[in-house]
Design a protein around this motif. Sequence first.
Motif, PDB file in Angstrom:
ATOM      1  N   THR A 283     -13.461 -20.710 -34.387  1.00  0.00           N
ATOM      2  CA  THR A 283     -13.994 -20.394 -35.705  1.00  0.00           C
ATOM      3  C   THR A 283     -15.030 -21.425 -36.135  1.00  0.00           C
ATOM      4  OG1 THR A 283     -12.086 -21.539 -36.565  1.00  0.00           O
ATOM      5  CG2 THR A 283     -11.994 -19.134 -36.541  1.00  0.00           C
ATOM      6  N   ASP A 284     -15.545 -22.188 -35.206  1.00  0.00           N
ATOM      7  CA  ASP A 284     -16.550 -23.200 -35.526  1.00  0.00           C
ATOM      8  C   ASP A 284     -17.769 -22.527 -36.150  1.00  0.00           C
ATOM      9  OD1 ASP A 284     -18.492 -25.116 -35.588  1.00  0.00           O
ATOM     10  OD2 ASP A 284     -17.869 -26.043 -33.706  1.00  0.00           O
ATOM     11  N   ILE A 285     -17.992 -22.822 -37.387  1.00  0.00           N
ATOM     12  CA  ILE A 285     -18.983 -22.100 -38.164  1.00  0.00           C
ATOM     13  C   ILE A 285     -20.406 -22.521 -37.789  1.00  0.00           C
ATOM     14  CG2 ILE A 285     -19.391 -23.494 -40.224  1.00  0.00           C
ATOM     15  CD1 ILE A 285     -18.123 -19.930 -40.247  1.00  0.00           C
ATOM     16  N   SER A 286     -20.513 -23.655 -37.099  1.00  0.00           N
ATOM     17  CA  SER A 286     -21.854 -24.119 -36.737  1.00  0.00           C
ATOM     18  C   SER A 286     -22.382 -23.442 -35.491  1.00  0.00           C
ATOM     19  CB  SER A 286     -21.840 -25.627 -36.527  1.00  0.00           C
ATOM     20  OG  SER A 286     -21.746 -26.255 -37.770  1.00  0.00           O
ATOM     21  N   ILE A 287     -21.525 -22.729 -34.781  1.00  0.00           N
ATOM     22  CA  ILE A 287     -21.978 -22.093 -33.542  1.00  0.00           C
ATOM     23  C   ILE A 287     -22.497 -20.698 -33.871  1.00  0.00           C
ATOM     24  CG2 ILE A 287     -21.236 -21.227 -31.309  1.00  0.00           C
ATOM     25  CD1 ILE A 287     -19.373 -23.562 -31.141  1.00  0.00           C
ATOM     26  N   TRP A 288     -23.767 -20.543 -33.719  1.00  0.00           N
ATOM     27  CA  TRP A 288     -24.419 -19.279 -34.088  1.00  0.00           C
ATOM     28  C   TRP A 288     -25.057 -18.615 -32.877  1.00  0.00           C
ATOM     29  CZ3 TRP A 288     -29.680 -19.341 -33.016  1.00  0.00           C
ATOM     30  CH2 TRP A 288     -30.246 -20.630 -32.798  1.00  0.00           C
ATOM     31  N   TYR A 289     -24.793 -19.189 -31.695  1.00  0.00           N
ATOM     32  CA  TYR A 289     -25.502 -18.737 -30.506  1.00  0.00           C
ATOM     33  C   TYR A 289     -24.506 -18.192 -29.495  1.00  0.00           C
ATOM     34  CZ  TYR A 289     -23.968 -23.475 -29.665  1.00  0.00           C
ATOM     35  OH  TYR A 289     -23.219 -24.603 -29.608  1.00  0.00           O
ATOM     36  N   ALA A 290     -25.007 -17.454 -28.579  1.00  0.00           N
ATOM     37  CA  ALA A 290     -24.161 -16.888 -27.540  1.00  0.00           C
ATOM     38  C   ALA A 290     -23.855 -17.940 -26.498  1.00  0.00           C
ATOM     39  CB  ALA A 290     -24.865 -15.713 -26.892  1.00  0.00           C
ATOM     40  N   CYS A 291     -22.621 -17.979 -26.072  1.00  0.00           N
ATOM     41  CA  CYS A 291     -22.305 -18.868 -24.974  1.00  0.00           C
ATOM     42  C   CYS A 291     -21.200 -18.202 -24.171  1.00  0.00           C
ATOM     43  CB  CYS A 291     -21.889 -20.244 -25.465  1.00  0.00           C
ATOM     44  SG  CYS A 291     -20.614 -20.238 -26.697  1.00  0.00           S
ATOM     45  N   ASP A 292     -21.328 -18.222 -22.908  1.00  0.00           N
ATOM     46  CA  ASP A 292     -20.303 -17.539 -22.123  1.00  0.00           C
ATOM     47  C   ASP A 292     -19.721 -18.402 -21.017  1.00  0.00           C
ATOM     48  OD1 ASP A 292     -22.416 -17.643 -20.506  1.00  0.00           O
ATOM     49  OD2 ASP A 292     -22.550 -15.492 -20.091  1.00  0.00           O
ATOM     50  N   SER A 293     -20.311 -19.535 -20.842  1.00  0.00           N
ATOM     51  CA  SER A 293     -19.768 -20.399 -19.803  1.00  0.00           C
ATOM     52  C   SER A 293     -18.372 -20.860 -20.193  1.00  0.00           C
ATOM     53  CB  SER A 293     -20.687 -21.598 -19.619  1.00  0.00           C
ATOM     54  OG  SER A 293     -19.933 -22.732 -19.304  1.00  0.00           O
ATOM     55  N   PHE A 294     -17.592 -21.231 -19.228  1.00  0.00           N
ATOM     56  CA  PHE A 294     -16.225 -21.624 -19.505  1.00  0.00           C
ATOM     57  C   PHE A 294     -16.181 -22.868 -20.384  1.00  0.00           C
ATOM     58  CE2 PHE A 294     -12.305 -23.867 -18.429  1.00  0.00           C
ATOM     59  CZ  PHE A 294     -11.418 -22.905 -18.862  1.00  0.00           C
ATOM     60  N   LYS A 295     -17.145 -23.751 -20.225  1.00  0.00           N
ATOM     61  CA  LYS A 295     -17.121 -25.011 -20.968  1.00  0.00           C
ATOM     62  C   LYS A 295     -17.798 -24.914 -22.331  1.00  0.00           C
ATOM     63  CE  LYS A 295     -16.645 -28.181 -17.137  1.00  0.00           C
ATOM     64  NZ  LYS A 295     -17.367 -29.022 -16.179  1.00  0.00           N
ATOM     65  N   GLY A 296     -18.153 -23.731 -22.731  1.00  0.00           N
ATOM     66  CA  GLY A 296     -18.757 -23.571 -24.042  1.00  0.00           C
ATOM     67  C   GLY A 296     -20.233 -23.871 -24.065  1.00  0.00           C
ATOM     68  N   ILE A 297     -20.834 -23.879 -22.902  1.00  0.00           N
ATOM     69  CA  ILE A 297     -22.260 -24.160 -22.856  1.00  0.00           C
ATOM     70  C   ILE A 297     -23.028 -22.884 -23.179  1.00  0.00           C
ATOM     71  CG2 ILE A 297     -24.131 -24.854 -21.307  1.00  0.00           C
ATOM     72  CD1 ILE A 297     -21.979 -26.710 -20.059  1.00  0.00           C
ATOM     73  N   PRO A 298     -24.021 -22.978 -24.032  1.00  0.00           N
ATOM     74  CA  PRO A 298     -24.703 -21.762 -24.477  1.00  0.00           C
ATOM     75  C   PRO A 298     -25.439 -21.039 -23.354  1.00  0.00           C
ATOM     76  CG  PRO A 298     -25.796 -23.728 -25.289  1.00  0.00           C
ATOM     77  CD  PRO A 298     -24.528 -24.180 -24.692  1.00  0.00           C
ATOM     78  N   THR A 299     -25.601 -19.728 -23.550  1.00  0.00           N
ATOM     79  CA  THR A 299     -26.430 -18.933 -22.656  1.00  0.00           C
ATOM     80  C   THR A 299     -27.829 -18.978 -23.229  1.00  0.00           C
ATOM     81  OG1 THR A 299     -24.622 -17.413 -23.000  1.00  0.00           O
ATOM     82  CG2 THR A 299     -26.267 -16.805 -21.359  1.00  0.00           C
ATOM     83  N   PHE A 300     -28.763 -19.335 -22.402  1.00  0.00           N
ATOM     84  CA  PHE A 300     -30.122 -19.433 -22.926  1.00  0.00           C
ATOM     85  C   PHE A 300     -30.892 -18.167 -22.606  1.00  0.00           C
ATOM     86  CE2 PHE A 300     -28.827 -23.843 -22.461  1.00  0.00           C
ATOM     87  CZ  PHE A 300     -29.039 -24.255 -23.762  1.00  0.00           C
ATOM     88  N   ALA A 301     -31.898 -17.940 -23.409  1.00  0.00           N
ATOM     89  CA  ALA A 301     -32.715 -16.734 -23.225  1.00  0.00           C
ATOM     90  C   ALA A 301     -33.451 -16.808 -21.893  1.00  0.00           C
ATOM     91  CB  ALA A 301     -33.718 -16.640 -24.373  1.00  0.00           C
ATOM     92  N   LYS A 302     -33.495 -15.673 -21.188  1.00  0.00           N
ATOM     93  CA  LYS A 302     -34.141 -15.632 -19.882  1.00  0.00           C
ATOM     94  C   LYS A 302     -35.191 -14.544 -19.879  1.00  0.00           C
ATOM     95  CE  LYS A 302     -30.365 -17.516 -17.174  1.00  0.00           C
ATOM     96  NZ  LYS A 302     -28.951 -17.211 -17.194  1.00  0.00           N
ATOM     97  N   ASP A 303     -36.217 -14.753 -19.079  1.00  0.00           N
ATOM     98  CA  ASP A 303     -37.218 -13.688 -18.956  1.00  0.00           C
ATOM     99  C   ASP A 303     -36.804 -12.727 -17.846  1.00  0.00           C
ATOM    100  OD1 ASP A 303     -37.720 -15.002 -16.633  1.00  0.00           O
ATOM    101  OD2 ASP A 303     -39.570 -15.954 -17.308  1.00  0.00           O
ATOM    102  N   ASP A 304     -37.685 -11.790 -17.498  1.00  0.00           N
ATOM    103  CA  ASP A 304     -37.314 -10.742 -16.544  1.00  0.00           C
ATOM    104  C   ASP A 304     -36.964 -11.286 -15.172  1.00  0.00           C
ATOM    105  OD1 ASP A 304     -37.917  -9.168 -18.618  1.00  0.00           O
ATOM    106  OD2 ASP A 304     -39.959  -8.723 -17.946  1.00  0.00           O
ATOM    107  N   GLN A 305     -37.625 -12.416 -14.803  1.00  0.00           N
ATOM    108  CA  GLN A 305     -37.347 -12.982 -13.489  1.00  0.00           C
ATOM    109  C   GLN A 305     -36.056 -13.804 -13.478  1.00  0.00           C
ATOM    110  OE1 GLN A 305     -40.887 -13.329 -14.498  1.00  0.00           O
ATOM    111  NE2 GLN A 305     -41.045 -11.354 -13.430  1.00  0.00           N
ATOM    112  N   GLY A 306     -35.426 -13.934 -14.615  1.00  0.00           N
ATOM    113  CA  GLY A 306     -34.194 -14.715 -14.651  1.00  0.00           C
ATOM    114  C   GLY A 306     -34.442 -16.205 -14.885  1.00  0.00           C
ATOM    115  N   ASN A 307     -35.694 -16.563 -15.213  1.00  0.00           N
ATOM    116  CA  ASN A 307     -35.961 -17.968 -15.540  1.00  0.00           C
ATOM    117  C   ASN A 307     -35.747 -18.182 -17.038  1.00  0.00           C
ATOM    118  OD1 ASN A 307     -36.788 -18.445 -12.894  1.00  0.00           O
ATOM    119  ND2 ASN A 307     -38.823 -17.619 -13.369  1.00  0.00           N
TER     120      ASN A 307
END
Lengths: 559, 426
Positions: free
Chosen positions: A205-229
Motif C-alpha cells: 500500500t506504499d502510496i509513493s509507488i505510482w509506477y509499474a513494477c513486476d520484478s520480484f525485488k520491486g524494481i520498476p518496469t521501464f518503458a521500452k520501444d518496439d525493439q525492446g530497448n
Amino acid sequence: MDNRQFDKYNSIPASKFAFASGVDTSHDQKLDTKPVGYFKDAMRRFSRNKASVVAAYIILFLVIFALVGPYLTSATYQNAQVTDTGLMRYKFLPPKLFNAGLGFWDGTQVKEMNQANYYRYLAIEQETGHKVIIGEPKIIVDNMGNTMYKIRLDQYTAVDNYTITVSLEQYQTIMDYQDEHGVQIILPTVNRSKFNTQDPYCASTDISIWYACDSFKGIPTFAKDDQGNEILDENGNKVFIPAYQTIGNDFYVSEQRLPNDPGRAVMERYAHIEDEQERMAAIESDPEWATRWRYATTTGNSLTGFSYVLRVSQYEYFQYLYDFEPRFVFGTNAQGYDIFSRLAKGARFSFIFAIAIAAINLTIGAIYGAIAGYYGGVADLVMERITDILGGIPTTVTTILFNLHLAKHVGVLGALIFAFILTGWIGMASSVRRQFYRFKNQEYVLAARTLGAKDWRIIWKHIFPNSLGTLVTGSVLVIPGVIMSETSLTYLGIINLDSPTMSSIGSMLSAGQEGGAMTHAPHVIFFPALFIALLMICFNLFGNGLRDAFNPSLRGTEE
Amino acid sequence: MYMLKYTIKRILLMLMVFLVITTMYFVLIKLLPSAPATMFGKDMELIEARRELLGYNEPILKQYKYYWFGRTSYTFYELDENGEKVIKKDENNKTVYEQVPRTDKDGNIMYYVDSDGNKLNIKNEVTTDPLEYIILTKDKVDPETGRKVPVYVTKTVYDKSKIPAGREYVKENVGGIIRGYFGISEAMYIGTDVWDIFMSKIPFTMAVNLYSIFISIPVGLTLGVIAALKKNKLTDHIISTGVMVFVSVPSFIYAFLVLYLLYFKLGWVEATMDATQGAWSWRGFTTMIPAILSMSFGSIAGFARYTRAELSEVLTNEFMLLARTKGLTKAQATLRHAMRNAGVVIFPMIMGEFIGILSGSLIIEQMFGIPGVGKLYINSVQAQPAPDYNIFMLLGTFYTFIGLAAGIVSDISYGIIDPRIRMGAR
C-alpha cells in the motif's frame, strides 16, 4: 643686622607693588576629570575584562534569539495539532539553512539503500518535480553481492506523498490554490490492479509507488520501444510506466495536470478556444479525453455525503497548509515541530522565569537578610534556624511535592515558581545578612543613630545601598542557576511544560535521546544542548567579570 | 575544647533541623491522596489490612508516631496438651515462634478456616472481614528468596481468656524507625522491605560516584597545580579555559557527547549499564564507563579551579620566599609549604565530595540506566497509582541527612586541618 641693608627697600615706590592674588595662580592642577562613582568604576573595570564583555554580547544575542525566534516560523505551523494535520510526516527533518547541494546544513542526509528504494525515490522526484536525489548515486556491492545505492537525499522533498480525505469545499479550495499558484498538489490516483500482485513490494500500500513494477525485488518496469530497448528521456533517465487510474469521474476541474497526462495534451490542444463553454465541450468530445488520469476517488454515499480521497504531493501540500516553504534552520523533532521556534520559546520561558525568580528571591532575601543581620541576637538565631531548615530540603523534592500538591490549583508553572521561591531566597538572605553584620557597627551608622534615625531608615538608607553591589552580582549569578535547575527538572520529566505551542529546553534535550533519535537525528539534541552550554559558559564568564568589577578590594590590581 | 563544644552544638542543631524536615516530608507526602487498594490489582486484602494497621485512617500525626515508634504486635504460640507453650529451637538455638504464615509459597494469603471452610478471626469466630481473618506476622522469612517480610500484627488487644484453646500470644512492640524498620514498599515493589530495596540500590550509586572521584581528584588536583605554577602562561590559559567550559556546562551535556562519540560513533562502550553482575563487578565497571566519564568532567574542572585559585594565592605569600631562600627547591617548597596551606580549602572539598558519593546524580543515573537510588527517589513520588510513601520517606530523610552531615563534616574538617581555625571560638 645693619639698618642700611633695609634702606633700599624703603625707597621702593608704591607703584611697583601689586596684589599677589591677582597675578599669581595656584600651582595645584585643577581636577579636570569627573569623579568616578562606585558603579561607574565597576562598569569601567568590567569593560576591561574582554572575556566577560564577549560573554555579555553572546548572552544578549541569545536573549534576542529568545525574543525574536518564536515569531520566525509561520503561526499556522506552530499552532498545528499533531492529530489534525499529520505533522508527524515531517518529523526528524534535518536542519536546512542553505539550498540543497552544499552538503552541509542543507537538509540532506546520505543514505544507503537497495535498488528498489533508490528507484522509489527517483520516482518521487520525477512525479513531484522536486529534486530528491542530490548528486550522483554511489553504487556499491555489499558482502552478500547485492547492489546498494549510496545517495544523498534531500529529506525535505523525500518525504513520502500521502493521501488525504477531504470534503468537496476543501477539494475545491485546493484546486483553486493550484490554479492560483500554478503548482501541482493533487497527484493522480494509482490503480493497484495494474501491478503484479505476486510482488509483495509493488502490491504494497506504499502510496509513493505510482509506477509499474513486476520484478520480484520491486524494481520498476521501464518503458521500452518496439525493439525492446529501454527508452531514455531527455535527461538520460529511464522512463517509468505510470500506473494511474484513468476511468471514473474525479470532479477535477483544475488547470494543473502532470506533464505526461493525456488530459493535459487535450487541454493544450483546445487552449486557443476563447469561450470557456465551447472549449469544455470541445475537450470533452475529444476521444483522448477519456484516457486522462484520474485525480480523486470518492468515498461515502449519498446519505452521509461524499468525501474525496486525494493523493497529494507532500512538498506542495505542506506549503498549501502552512503557507511557507519548508526550511527548518534547526530541523524538526519527533512530532514534526520546528525546533528553532520551540527552542526560542523554551529559552524565552527560561529567561523570563529566571529573571522573575531572581527578582522575587532578591526582594525576599534582602528583607529577610536585612532584618536578621541588623537586629541580630535572638531574632537572628531563630531566623537562621528557619533558613537552615528550608535550606536542608533538596530543590528536587520541593518541586516534586509542590507539583503534586499545588499543580491542581495554580497550574504546573505556579507550582514551579513556588518551589523555586521556597528555598531560592536563602542564598540571597545570607549574603545580605553578612553585609549587614559588616556595616551595622560602622561609625556612619552610629552617627545616623545618634542623630535620631529610626531603624528602618538606617537599614534602607544607610546600610542597604552599601551592600547593593554584592546583591547585583548575586542576582545575576542566580539566573543561570535557576535556568539550570529548571532545565534539569524538565529534562527528568518531573515538570512537564510541553504542549504544541510551548516547550522547555530540558524536555527538548530528553526528546533528543528518545527512540534512538541520537543516531539518525542528532540535530534534535544538538541545538538545545548547544544553547544551554553556550548560555551557561557565558553566564559564568559574565558573572565572574561582574563579581570582580564590583569587588572594591580588587580595585587597581588588574594591571 | 572549643572544637568539641562546637561539634556537639552543630550536631544537636543538625538533629533538630533534621527532625523538622522529616516531619515536613511525612506530612506533605501523606497529604497526597492514597489510591484505593483495588487499584493495585493484587494483594488488595493485604494492602487494606496493612493500611488499617498503620493507621492510614487516623490523623497524620498519629501515623507519624507509628512511623517512628511502631505498633504493638501479638505473636501466637501453639500450646501442647498440657497447656505449655511449644517452644522450638532452630539450629542456632534461637526460639522459633510458631507463626501464622502471611502467604504460602505461591503468594496466596493464608488464614484459619473451620471444617466448613469459613474464614476464622483470631477468636475462632466465623468472619468475612479481611481485617479480621488475615493475621499478619512479623519478620516472616520467605524460604524461597530469603527475603524478610516484616508486617504488623493484629490490631486489637484480646483478653487472655478469649484466646482460642491451643494458642497463646506474646505482646511486643514491632516496627518503627527506632527499631531500624522503615516499612515496606507500597506501590513499586509491593511487600518488600524498603531498607532491603535501598541497600540493593545504594552500591550502584556508590560505585559510580567512587570511580568518578578516583579519577577526578588526582586529575583535577594535578591540573590545578600545573595551572597555578604556570600562572598566566599558555599552559595556564589552556587549562583555565577548559576548566571554565567544563565547570559551566551541565553534566548531561557531556553525557550526550560521551554517548554520541563513544557509543554511537566509535562503539567502544555500551549505552546503558549492565547491572546483572552487581555494582562492583568488572562487567559493571566497564559498562559504567560512560557514566563515570560524564560525572568526572565536572568534578575535575571543579577541583582544578579551586586548587589553582588557592595555590596561586598561597604561592604569593612571603613564607614561600623564605622557603626558597632557605634552600628548598621549587618542588619541595610547593609540596611542603604551598600545598599544605592550600589544602585547608581543598581538603574539606574532598571530604564533601566523599560524603556526596551516597547521594548520586539523578540525571546521570537516569541516562545511563544505573539502578541507583536517585532514580528510585523520583519514581517513588511519581509511582502509580499512589506514591510509595515509605521509599520516599527513607530516601528523603537519607538525602537530607547526607546534605546536613556534609555541611558539618566540611566545617569541622577545616578546624582539624588548620589549627589556626577554631570554629565556634569567640
